[in-house]
Write a protein that holds these residues in place. Structure first.
Motif, PDB file in Angstrom:
ATOM      1  N   ALA A  20       0.992  -1.453  -0.162  1.00 35.76           N
ATOM      2  CA  ALA A  20      -0.435  -0.029  -0.509  1.00 35.76           C
ATOM      3  C   ALA A  20       0.269   1.870  -0.049  1.00 35.76           C
ATOM      4  O   ALA A  20       0.468   2.220  -1.267  1.00 35.76           O
ATOM      5  CB  ALA A  20      -0.941  -0.366   0.775  1.00 35.76           C
ATOM      6  N   THR A  21       2.204   1.056   1.082  1.00 37.30           N
ATOM      7  CA  THR A  21       2.856   2.360   1.064  1.00 37.30           C
ATOM      8  C   THR A  21       2.985   2.432  -0.352  1.00 37.30           C
ATOM      9  O   THR A  21       3.662   4.088  -0.677  1.00 37.30           O
ATOM     10  CB  THR A  21       4.173   2.370   2.085  1.00 37.30           C
ATOM     11  N   ALA A  45      -1.942  -4.974  -3.085  1.00 37.17           N
ATOM     12  CA  ALA A  45      -2.085  -4.437  -1.132  1.00 37.17           C
ATOM     13  C   ALA A  45      -4.051  -4.729  -0.691  1.00 37.17           C
ATOM     14  O   ALA A  45      -3.534  -5.112   0.489  1.00 37.17           O
ATOM     15  CB  ALA A  45      -1.868  -2.859  -1.097  1.00 37.17           C
ATOM     16  N   ARG A  46      -4.810  -3.861  -1.268  1.00 39.00           N
ATOM     17  CA  ARG A  46      -6.200  -3.817  -1.360  1.00 39.00           C
ATOM     18  C   ARG A  46      -6.182  -6.017  -0.865  1.00 39.00           C
ATOM     19  O   ARG A  46      -7.474  -5.980   0.048  1.00 39.00           O
ATOM     20  CB  ARG A  46      -7.546  -3.176  -1.499  1.00 39.00           C
ATOM     21  N   LYS A 104      -5.610  -7.878   9.996  1.00 37.80           N
ATOM     22  CA  LYS A 104      -4.351  -8.139  10.925  1.00 37.80           C
ATOM     23  C   LYS A 104      -3.312  -6.700  10.168  1.00 37.80           C
ATOM     24  O   LYS A 104      -2.044  -7.015  10.399  1.00 37.80           O
ATOM     25  CB  LYS A 104      -3.487  -9.269  10.713  1.00 37.80           C
ATOM     26  N   GLN A 105      -4.085  -6.181   9.200  1.00 38.94           N
ATOM     27  CA  GLN A 105      -3.270  -5.632   8.128  1.00 38.94           C
ATOM     28  C   GLN A 105      -4.163  -4.558   8.417  1.00 38.94           C
ATOM     29  O   GLN A 105      -5.203  -4.531   7.480  1.00 38.94           O
ATOM     30  CB  GLN A 105      -2.629  -6.081   7.083  1.00 38.94           C
ATOM     31  N   THR A 106      -3.218  -3.153   8.095  1.00 41.72           N
ATOM     32  CA  THR A 106      -4.023  -1.809   7.695  1.00 41.72           C
ATOM     33  C   THR A 106      -3.358  -1.071   6.249  1.00 41.72           C
ATOM     34  O   THR A 106      -2.560  -1.859   5.899  1.00 41.72           O
ATOM     35  CB  THR A 106      -3.931  -1.086   8.814  1.00 41.72           C
ATOM     36  N   GLY A 107      -3.707   0.331   5.902  1.00 41.22           N
ATOM     37  CA  GLY A 107      -3.571   0.643   4.898  1.00 41.22           C
ATOM     38  C   GLY A 107      -4.629   0.575   3.287  1.00 41.22           C
ATOM     39  O   GLY A 107      -3.552   1.045   2.473  1.00 41.22           O
ATOM     40  N   ALA A 108      -5.479   0.279   3.995  1.00 39.04           N
ATOM     41  CA  ALA A 108      -6.680   0.133   2.621  1.00 39.04           C
ATOM     42  C   ALA A 108      -6.749   1.207   1.974  1.00 39.04           C
ATOM     43  O   ALA A 108      -6.567   1.835   1.100  1.00 39.04           O
ATOM     44  CB  ALA A 108      -7.716  -0.877   3.056  1.00 39.04           C
TER      45      ALA A 108
END
Length: 301
Positions: free
Chosen positions: A18-19, A48-49, A58-62
């Motif tokens: 995502a980054t 990433a999405r 458990k993962q962020t950044g959508a």
């Protein structure tokens, strides 16, 4: 005593793709591999999405991935727009050029009383035919007439073309001077060379009312520099810048001289004001001041 199970708090982490997607999406706007970075940004953002949705929290950044997808898509949209505009501009029809002015009508040169007949006058030998053209003189603005003289009346201006066979040039210029004096005309020498677009521009502008007014009552003698280079040099008439215009002394040396560098585009609106003042002897503010021709004892650098 009952057992108390120790529950560890759930940990989350930011998704690296995502980054990466956002960074690549922004780099394209500062000139770092545009389009390519946009395509990769979209791919990384979608991946990433997908990973975030399968990570079950458990993962962020959508949101970051979505921003990267938008930035990459914007890059591609801008690139496609510029490409379409470029294709349309390249295929756009150019502005139609104005039709050329009709060629001047050649008339038989008159016999000047008190002067011996020269080439082209009644009773003089007929000029040799032009190669491949019979006896029809060329109408191009940069050619003189082979083996003779052609006088063409263009409105109030008499244009006299001296061909390569007119020798010696000094004698013919003297004859043209006497003819101009009898006809109360101003004698102006016009130097040209073949394939000279500025020369053609001046010739095309001659029928224009502005240039007609500027050269009214003028006997304009046109000479191809390549036909008479040696004699022009002996008469101290400049030949390094074309087209050129000279007012001659009784000895056929230049009293004053200007060239096409005194105006910008070769159109009547630019040419007429310069030549009108020049012919009247009133042209003072110049781009190239006239300091007289080279003397016989001078050697060019």
């Amino acid at each position: 005593m009952s057992d108390v199970s120790q529950v560890s708090p759930s940990t989350t982490q930011s998704n690296g793709l995502a980054t990466t997607s956002l960074v690549l999406g922004l780099l394209g706007f500062v000139g770092c591999f545009p389009v390519i970075s946009g395509v990769i940004a979209i791919f990384c953002g979608l991946s990433a999405r997908n990973e975030i949705s399968r990570a079950e929290g458990k993962q962020t950044g959508a949101g970051v991935a979505l921003a990267g997808i938008i930035a990459g898509s914007t890059q591609l949209l801008i690139a496609a727009t510029l490409l379409i505009l470029g294709i349309v501009g390249a295929n756009a029809p150019s502005m139609a050029a104005p039709p050329p002015p009709p060629p001047p009508v050649a008339v038989a040169p008159p016999v000047v009383p008190g002067l011996p007949p020269g080439p082209g006058d009644a009773g003089a030998p007929t000029p040799a035919p032009l190669p491949g053209l019979g006896t029809t003189p060329p109408t191009a603005a940069d050619r003189s007439v082979d083996e003779g003289i052609l006088e063409t009346k263009i409105g109030d201006v008499l244009l006299v073309d001296l061909g390569p066979g007119v020798v010696p040039l000094n004698a013919e210029l003297e004859r043209q001077r006497k003819a101009a004096t009898i006809a109360k005309q101003k004698l102006v020498l016009w130097t040209v060379v073949p394939d000279c677009k500025p020369c053609q521009g001046v010739a095309a502008a001659l029928p224009d009312p502005k240039l007609q007014r500027a050269l009214s009552g003028t006997r304009l003698v046109r000479v191809n520099v390549r036909d008479h280079l040696l004699e022009l040099t002996r008469l101290r008439i400049p030949t390094d810048k074309i087209p050129g215009f000279a007012l001659l002394s009784p000895e056929n040396h230049p009293l004053d001289y200007v060239n096409g560098g005194e105006w910008d585009a070769d159109i009547a609106d630019n040419i007429a004001p310069v030549l009108e003042k020049f012919v009247r002897g009133e042209y003072e503010k110049r781009r190239e001041p006239w300091r007289g021709g080279r003397r016989d004892d001078e050697t060019p650098i």
